[in-house]
Design an enzyme around this catalytic site. Structure first.
Site, mmCIF file in Angstrom:
data_model
loop_
_atom_site.group_PDB
_atom_site.id
_atom_site.type_symbol
_atom_site.label_atom_id
_atom_site.label_comp_id
_atom_site.label_asym_id
_atom_site.label_seq_id
_atom_site.Cartn_x
_atom_site.Cartn_y
_atom_site.Cartn_z
ATOM 1 N N CYS A 186 0.815 -1.216 0.000
ATOM 2 C CA CYS A 186 0.000 0.000 0.000
ATOM 3 C C CYS A 186 0.859 1.281 0.000
ATOM 4 C CB CYS A 186 -0.979 -0.071 1.158
ATOM 5 S SG CYS A 186 -2.454 0.897 0.857
ATOM 6 N N HIS A 209 -3.270 -5.284 1.629
ATOM 7 C CA HIS A 209 -2.588 -5.550 2.905
ATOM 8 C C HIS A 209 -2.609 -7.035 3.260
ATOM 9 C CE1 HIS A 209 -2.175 -1.395 4.461
ATOM 10 N NE2 HIS A 209 -3.198 -1.161 3.669
ATOM 11 N N GLU A 237 -0.848 -8.498 5.284
ATOM 12 C CA GLU A 237 -0.564 -8.663 6.727
ATOM 13 C C GLU A 237 -1.835 -8.565 7.573
ATOM 14 O OE1 GLU A 237 -0.077 -6.029 4.959
ATOM 15 O OE2 GLU A 237 -0.467 -4.218 6.136
HETATM 16 N N1 GLN Z 1 -3.832 6.310 1.140
HETATM 17 C C1 GLN Z 1 -2.511 6.030 1.634
HETATM 18 C C2 GLN Z 1 -1.466 6.859 0.898
HETATM 19 O O1 GLN Z 1 -1.768 7.494 -0.041
HETATM 20 C C3 GLN Z 1 -2.194 4.556 1.514
HETATM 21 C C4 GLN Z 1 -3.157 3.760 2.342
HETATM 22 C C5 GLN Z 1 -2.584 2.557 3.012
HETATM 23 O O2 GLN Z 1 -1.365 2.352 3.096
HETATM 24 N N2 GLN Z 1 -3.453 1.770 3.577
HETATM 25 O O3 GLN Z 1 -0.332 6.857 1.270
#
Ligand code: GLN
Length: 191
Positions: free
Chosen positions: A79, A169, A171
């Protein structure tokens, strides 16, 4: 084998729990001195890429981590971690590590579909659970980047050399196969 988990912000504890379940030791990277310990691979967790990027620079972790990845050290990025690795962020002018030749779009699923859960095929593993939280997707991947998973028409997981990155994710779900897949990359790198 020992994994260094970036622990300046975000969902690092969940990756650590996964590593503990898999009997793999880890250290946390919080400050420059932590880089002096021995480790074989990195995990860049989810969270807020803007905050993490800023902290990496302020804490003098940015350049050494970038050099380690460029030098071939395996990295698992989830992410916000994917955003930190990406060459380009389509809807943000900030620039981060730029070791992964992809273009990502931040918060790509909009407000209404900010967070959701699905199951999709992950190449080499099978169908895996995927939890998305205000996730980016990969809008473009350069030649040489392996596309490992898609959610509808969007790319959500890739591998490029020893960099394994995904929008969701792993995890946060019980399934350990993606972490195991990463540990196999680490074992291959150490041979
Ligand atoms: N929206 C976050 C970003 O732009 C990422 C979201 C996440 O890691 N769950 O960094």
């Amino acid at each position: 084998m020992r994994i260094a988990v970036l622990a300046v912000q975000g969902a690092f504890a969940e990756h650590e729990k996964m590593l503990t379940n898999l009997d793999v030791s880890y250290i946390e990277l919080r400050k420059k001195e932590d880089l002096q310990q021995d480790y074989d691979a990195l995990i860049l967790p989810g969270g807020e890429s803007t905050v993490q990027g800023k902290l990496l620079k302020e804490l003098d972790l940015f350049d050494p981590i970038r050099q380690q990845i460029q030098g071939g050290m395996p990295v698992l990025a989830t992410c916000a971690g994917l955003i930190l690795l990406a060459d380009k962020v389509e809807n943000d002018e900030r620039e981060y590590l730029k070791t992964l030749p992809v273009t990502v779009k931040r918060n790509a699923y909009g407000r209404q579909l900010g967070s959701f859960h699905t199951e999709q095929e992950f190449q080499g593993i099978g169908v895996v659970p995927m939890t998305f939280i205000r996730a980016p997707y990969i809008a473009e991947a350069e030649v040489g980047v392996d596309i490992l998973a898609k959610e509808k028409e969007h790319i959500v997981a890739v591998r490029y050399q020893n960099q394994l990155a995904m929008s969701f994710h792993p995890e946060l779900d019980e399934d350990e196969r993606i972490h195991k897949y990463f540990l196999d990359i680490v074992i291959g790198y150490n041979k």
